[in-house]
Structures are given as structure tokens and as C-alpha cells.
Design a protein around this motif. Structure first.
Motif, PDB file in Angstrom:
ATOM      1  N   LEU A 171       0.817  -1.210   0.000  1.00  0.00           N
ATOM      2  CA  LEU A 171       0.000   0.000   0.000  1.00  0.00           C
ATOM      3  C   LEU A 171       0.853   1.263   0.000  1.00  0.00           C
ATOM      4  N   THR A 172       0.197   2.364  -0.441  1.00  0.00           N
ATOM      5  CA  THR A 172       0.792   3.703  -0.366  1.00  0.00           C
ATOM      6  C   THR A 172      -0.106   4.556   0.514  1.00  0.00           C
ATOM      7  N   TYR A 173       0.548   5.191   1.477  1.00  0.00           N
ATOM      8  CA  TYR A 173      -0.164   6.026   2.445  1.00  0.00           C
ATOM      9  C   TYR A 173       0.324   7.463   2.266  1.00  0.00           C
ATOM     10  N   GLN A 174      -0.668   8.391   2.025  1.00  0.00           N
ATOM     11  CA  GLN A 174      -0.311   9.807   1.851  1.00  0.00           C
ATOM     12  C   GLN A 174      -0.766  10.585   3.082  1.00  0.00           C
ATOM     13  N   PHE A 175       0.151  11.438   3.593  1.00  0.00           N
ATOM     14  CA  PHE A 175      -0.170  12.205   4.796  1.00  0.00           C
ATOM     15  C   PHE A 175      -1.157  13.327   4.483  1.00  0.00           C
ATOM     16  N   ALA A 176      -2.072  13.541   5.504  1.00  0.00           N
ATOM     17  CA  ALA A 176      -2.947  14.712   5.476  1.00  0.00           C
ATOM     18  C   ALA A 176      -2.464  15.721   6.509  1.00  0.00           C
ATOM     19  N   THR A 177      -2.113  15.193   7.704  1.00  0.00           N
ATOM     20  CA  THR A 177      -1.489  16.010   8.755  1.00  0.00           C
ATOM     21  C   THR A 177      -0.286  15.236   9.255  1.00  0.00           C
ATOM     22  N   ALA A 178       0.282  15.700  10.380  1.00  0.00           N
ATOM     23  CA  ALA A 178       1.497  15.055  10.894  1.00  0.00           C
ATOM     24  C   ALA A 178       1.266  13.598  11.254  1.00  0.00           C
ATOM     25  N   ASN A 179       0.053  13.231  11.689  1.00  0.00           N
ATOM     26  CA  ASN A 179      -0.181  11.838  12.091  1.00  0.00           C
ATOM     27  C   ASN A 179      -1.476  11.260  11.513  1.00  0.00           C
ATOM     28  N   THR A 180      -1.976  11.867  10.440  1.00  0.00           N
ATOM     29  CA  THR A 180      -3.150  11.318   9.770  1.00  0.00           C
ATOM     30  C   THR A 180      -2.872  11.270   8.272  1.00  0.00           C
ATOM     31  N   GLY A 181      -3.643  10.407   7.582  1.00  0.00           N
ATOM     32  CA  GLY A 181      -3.457  10.317   6.156  1.00  0.00           C
ATOM     33  C   GLY A 181      -4.423   9.333   5.526  1.00  0.00           C
ATOM     34  N   LEU A 182      -4.197   9.064   4.246  1.00  0.00           N
ATOM     35  CA  LEU A 182      -5.121   8.272   3.464  1.00  0.00           C
ATOM     36  C   LEU A 182      -4.363   7.170   2.735  1.00  0.00           C
ATOM     37  N   VAL A 183      -4.936   5.958   2.715  1.00  0.00           N
ATOM     38  CA  VAL A 183      -4.400   4.878   1.905  1.00  0.00           C
ATOM     39  C   VAL A 183      -4.889   5.103   0.483  1.00  0.00           C
TER      40      VAL A 183
END
Length: 549
Positions: free
Chosen positions: A385-397
Motif C-alpha cells: 500500500l501507499t499512504y499519503q499524509f494529510a497532517t502530521a499523524n493522519t493520512g489516506l491509503v
């Protein structure tokens, strides 16, 4: 002297000294001693050349007494010891008067094998065995030294310690004993040497009377040959002490050393015996040529050959097993190398295709989905998987490929409370993590529970780092996302090629992010929580195994 009999085996023939020292019965004993000890020249003694064989050039321990070409007797060093011990005057004595006339001989026709002379010498306790023809003409002489030189029993002696055949009951005496006492000791004990010893005491710092003898240490040795030489010089045996003429320092061997080493030392130093001492230098025994020849009796040879055969069988079995293991290991190595080459080739082909895809890409999601699917096929991981950050400790797969019945995370908006600033800096600097088993590392209970919720048992995390502003590189680096390989069904030992592949993929994907940012003339942005990929159902506080715990 007759030539070698044609029927003799090479070993038997080589054991015969064809030029032994021979004299007539009327030769004076003084002349005989001179010949045996080499202390005087033939010319000085006026010995008739007709009575001396060429072998007299070497020091001899015996002479054959011959008259009219027939063997009459033998005179040995032991015969001299008997005369000296009896204080017999040698003046005017002819060798025929004191020789041993009852001689143990072997007929040349009897020499069918090497065991014939070995057995005769052992049974009669002799060291010299004349070889004669049917008319009692001397053809040569077999001695212990000649037997050992010819047989070269290295194989038989290689595996036997000195302690096996040494004589532990050593005839010994103090340095102050006279040579007459030494000769009488040799005669009475029927030995060819006396070891000169000094006491080993305890309590050396006390008064002499308080010291206690705990053993004897050898300091020298006197042999029959030494007595022959001293008598040839006409020294007084009643006046000379042993310490004056003894051979010193000694060549010593230890009981645990192999007979082959001892026999080699005896051959190189031209010795007929070796004193045996332990590591503390205390006397433990004596090793003679007779001792070595005892190893060569038929019974001993049979036992030794049996041991060697058993050892050979064992070595052959070990060799066969080793060969099988080596072949299996080689096959395994070839399989590993073949697999490694195939793996390397397939990885190289994939990276080449990914490079083309990166430069042709106009949409990140499509590129990442393609990359995850091919990586999942190459690595055979349960989840890529690839995970992109939204904030410092949150994000989207944003991209995922799965093999097996595992939970899908695609489109899940994830919050990881364990992903703090320290963790972010670690990945921003380009560091990776490869964990073989989540149960073999230190993790908090909360973190391990989250990994178990995601069904993760092993993983690799590689950062996707891009410039904050591709149009202004000095602005610094940002942690754009994470590339992850996860194993859900078991622990997994990730290899270096797999980690290297994911590093290179991360670099190419980061280039794609920069390329599209430049194409659309906007810096890379964190993903929005309202992105169309985000599903209506979100998982609470999912940790994607990014923590440094």
C-alpha cells in the motif's frame, strides 16, 4: 660378499646389511673395540685389511667373527659389558676367546617375509641376526636399526602414543656412581643403558633434612656404546663417575606423544633409545628400538590394520556424508543464486517499466495502483500500500494491492497517535524499517493491538520524501507519504534485495509526485480529508506500523 638372493622380497632384502663389520678370531679385543668405537684408526692399530669389511667405516654395535669364510661367532656391546662388569682384563685377549659362539642365525632360504627375522629377534631377545647360506657363509646382518629404516612403519606408529610401548621400569642410578657400577647394573638387569637421574624434592626452602623426594628427573644416560668407547680409550672404570661420560642434555619425549614423532627423532639423531618424561620433567619410562619393533609383531600389525580399516571405513562414511552434504549445499547455493539472479532480473525489469510509467504519468492514483499491483506480485506480500499524509499523524491509503482474504484499507482515512515528531523526522531523513516479527520487538500493548487489528505480522516501511516546493528546492524536504509491504499470515525475513527494491521504487514515485507538481504548477499538497477516495466508514486510530517502537 654374496649378492642379494633373487627370491627375497624388496623389504626383506633392504633389511639386510650386506657389509657388516667382520674380523678373524685371532684379532685382539682392543683392535675390535677400536673398530667398533672409531676411536683409533686402522693403521694405528695395525689391523689387517684382509679382516675388515668396508662396513667398518661406520661405528658398529657388533662384529661377526669369521674364519675360512664361515661364521664362528659374534661379539656385541653387551659382551663387552659382561667383561667390564667382571673386571676382566682385555690385555692380550683375542676376540675368539670372548665371542658368543652359540649364535642365533637365519638361513637366507627362511627369509620368506619380514616377520621371520622380527619373530626370531623377539623370541631370543637379540638385536643382531646374522644371515647365512647353506654352508654357514655370512651373507649379511639384520639389526633393529636396519629393520626400522627399511620398514618405515609411519602409518602404524602415527596413531599409537609412546605410553603404549615404553618400558616404565627404568634402570637408573645417580650421577656419582662409577662406570664399573653402571656396567654391573647393565649386566645384572640385562639392559643396554642406565638412565642417570637426580631427585626432585619438595620443601627446598627448608633445611635439607626437611626436604622430601617426590620423584626423579633424568639428567643423562649411559649406553653400552658409551662403555665401548671409554674402554677403547683404556680409562679406569672404577675411578670414573657416570656424570663424566654420560650423554647430556637428553632428547626427551612425553608419554602422550605419538610413536611416529619419537621414531623420527631417533632416526634423525641416530639414537637407539629415548628417555620418556612428563610435563614436569619427571622420569616416566624409556623407549627403545625393541619397543618400536614390538608394534610390528603379526598380532599387533593385525590389530593396527583392523583399527586402520575401521578408521578408513569411518572416514569413507564421513567423506560420503560430507560429499552428500556438500552437494546438497551446492545445489541449495545454486538454487539460491539462480533465484537471486531471477529476482534481480525481474526487479530490474520492473524498475525500468516503472521509470517509463513515471515519465508518462498524468495521474498519481493510476500510477500508484499499477505500482502496488506489480510490487505485490514480485514480493508476494499479503498487502502492498501507499499512504499519503494529510497532517502530521493522519493520512489516506491511496493505493493498495492484496493477496489473500485480508482486510482492505484502500480509501481509509487513518489516524496514528504513535506517529509523533520524532518518528516523522526519522522517516523524513530517508530511513526505513524492516520488521521480521512484531512479537520479537519491543512494542507497546496499544501499538501491537493496532497491528493485530490490521492483521500485520511483519512489515517494511519506506518513506516518500519530496521537496516542499519543486520550483524552489532550497525550501526543504517534506514527508509526503509512506510505501509499505505487509505480511499478514506469518513472520517474514525480508532480504536485502527486497528492501533495496522498495527504496528505488520510493525514489521513482517521489519523482512522479514532483513531476506532476511541476506539470500542474503547484507544490505537492497533503491529501484532503474530503478526497473522493475517503469512504464513508473510517477505522478509528489505525496505526499503519509506522511507529519507531
Amino acid at each position: 660378499m654374496a649378492t642379494s638372493a633373487p627370491h627375497l622380497t624388496p623389504i626383506v632384502d633392504g633389511s639386510i646389511d650386506r657389509d657388516p663389520l667382520m674380523v678373524g678370531p685371532t684379532t685382539s679385543l682392543i683392535e675390535v673395540l677400536a673398530l667398533m668405537s672409531q676411536t683409533l684408526s686402522v693403521q694405528q692399530q695395525g689391523v689387517s685389511q684382509a679382516l675388515i669389511s668396508p662396513g667398518s667405516r661406520d661405528r658398529s654395535s657388533s662384529v661377526l667373527v669369521v674364519e675360512n669364510h664361515r661364521l664362528m661367532g659374534i661379539f656385541t656391546e653387551r659382551d663387552l659389558v659382561k667383561l667390564v662388569a667382571a673386571q676382566h682384563s682385555l690385555a692380550g685377549v683375542e676376540v675368539g676367546q670372548v665371542m658368543s659362539s652359540e649364535v642365533v642365525v637365519v638361513a637366507v632360504e627362511q627369509l620368506t617375509d619380514i616377520f621371520v627375522p622380527l619373530d626370531l629377534m623377539r623370541r631370543h631377545h637379540i638385536r643382531h641376526l646374522p644371515v647365512v647360506d647353506a654352508d654357514y657363509h655370512p651373507l649379511g646382518l639384520i639389526t633393529q636399526r636396519k629393520l626400522l629404516q627399511t620398514l618405515k612403519p609411519g602409518t602404524l606408529l602415527r596413531f599409537r602414543p609412546v605410553a603404549d610401548v615404553m618400558t616404565p621400569d627404568v634402570v637408573q642410578g645417580p650421577p656419582t656412581m662409577t662406570l664399573l657400577q653402571v656396567a654391573r647394573l647393565m649386566r645384572d638387569r640385562l639392559v643396554s643403558c642406565v638412565v642417570i637421574t637426580a631427585p626432585v624434592t619438595q620443601g627446598i626452602n627448608r633445611e635439607p633434612s626437611a626436604a622430601r623426594t617426590v620423584g626423579r628427573t633424568p639428567v643423562g644416560i649411559i649406553t653400552e656404546r658409551d662403555l665401548v668407547q671409554v674402554k677403547a680409550l683404556e680409562f679406569d672404570f672404577e675411578q670414573i663417575q657416570a656424570q663424566v661420560v654420560m650423554s647430556t642434555p637428553l632428547f626427551l619425549v612425553r608419554p602422550e606423544e605419538m610413536l611416529l614423532k619419537a621414531q623420527t627423532l631417533m632416526r634423525e639423531r641416530r639414537l637407539r633409545r629415548l628417555v620418556v618424561a612428563d610435563g614436569d620433567g619427571q622420569l616416566r619410562g624409556i623407549l627403545t628400538q625393541s619397543s618400536l619393533l614390538r608394534v610390528l609383531t603379526p598380532g599387533k600389525l593385525y590389530n593396527t590394520v583392523s583399527q586402520l580399516e575401521q578408521r578408513l571405513v569411518r572416514l569413507e562414511a564421513e567423506k560420503k556424508a560430507l560429499t552428500v552434504n556438500q552437494n546438497a549445499e551446492l545445489e541449495h547455493q545454486l538454487e539460491d543464486q539462480s533465484h537471486c539472479l531471477e529476482q534481480h532480473l525481474s526487479y530490474s525489469n520492473f524498475l525500468e517499466q516503472l521509470s517509463h510509467q513515471v515519465w508518462a504519468a498524468t495521474d498519481l492514483i493510476t500510477l500508484f495502483k499499477w505500482a502496488m499491483a506489480d510490487l505485490n506480485r514480485l514480493l508476494r506480500a499479503n498487502r502492498m500500500l501507499t499512504y499519503q499524509f494529510a497532517t502530521a499523524n493522519t493520512g489516506l491509503v491511496i493505493a493498495e494491492a492484496i493477496q489473500g482474504p485480508w482486510t482492505k484499507l484502500i480509501g481509509r482515512f487513518v489516524e496514528d497517535p504513535c506517529f509523533d515528531e520524532e518518528v516523522g523526522d526519522f522517516y523524513r531523513q530517508g530511513h526505513c524499517r524492516a520488521i521480521q516479527d512484531i512479537y520479537d520487538i519491543h512494542l507497546s500493548d496499544c501499538h501491537r493491538s493496532l497491528l493485530e487489528l490490521l492483521e500485520v505480522k511483519a512489515y517494511i516501511v519506506v518513506p516518500l520524501v519530496v521537496p516542499v516546493n519543486p520550483m524552489a528546492p532550497p525550501d526543504g524536504q517534506m514527508l509526503w507519504g509512506l510505501l509499505m509491504a505487509q505480511q499478514c499470515d506469518s513472520a517474514r525475513a525480508w532480504d536485502a534485495l527486497e528492501l533495496s527494491l522498495l527504496r528505488q521504487v520510493a525514489i521513482l514515485l517521489a519523482i512522479a509526485v514532483q513531476k506532476l507538481a511541476l506539470m500542474y504548477k503547484r507544490p505537492p499538497q497533503p491529501i484532503d480529508a474530503n478526497h473522493p477516495l475517503v469512504t464513508a466508514t473510517s477505522l478509528p486510530a489505525i496505526a499503519l506500523a509506522c511507529s519507531l517502537e
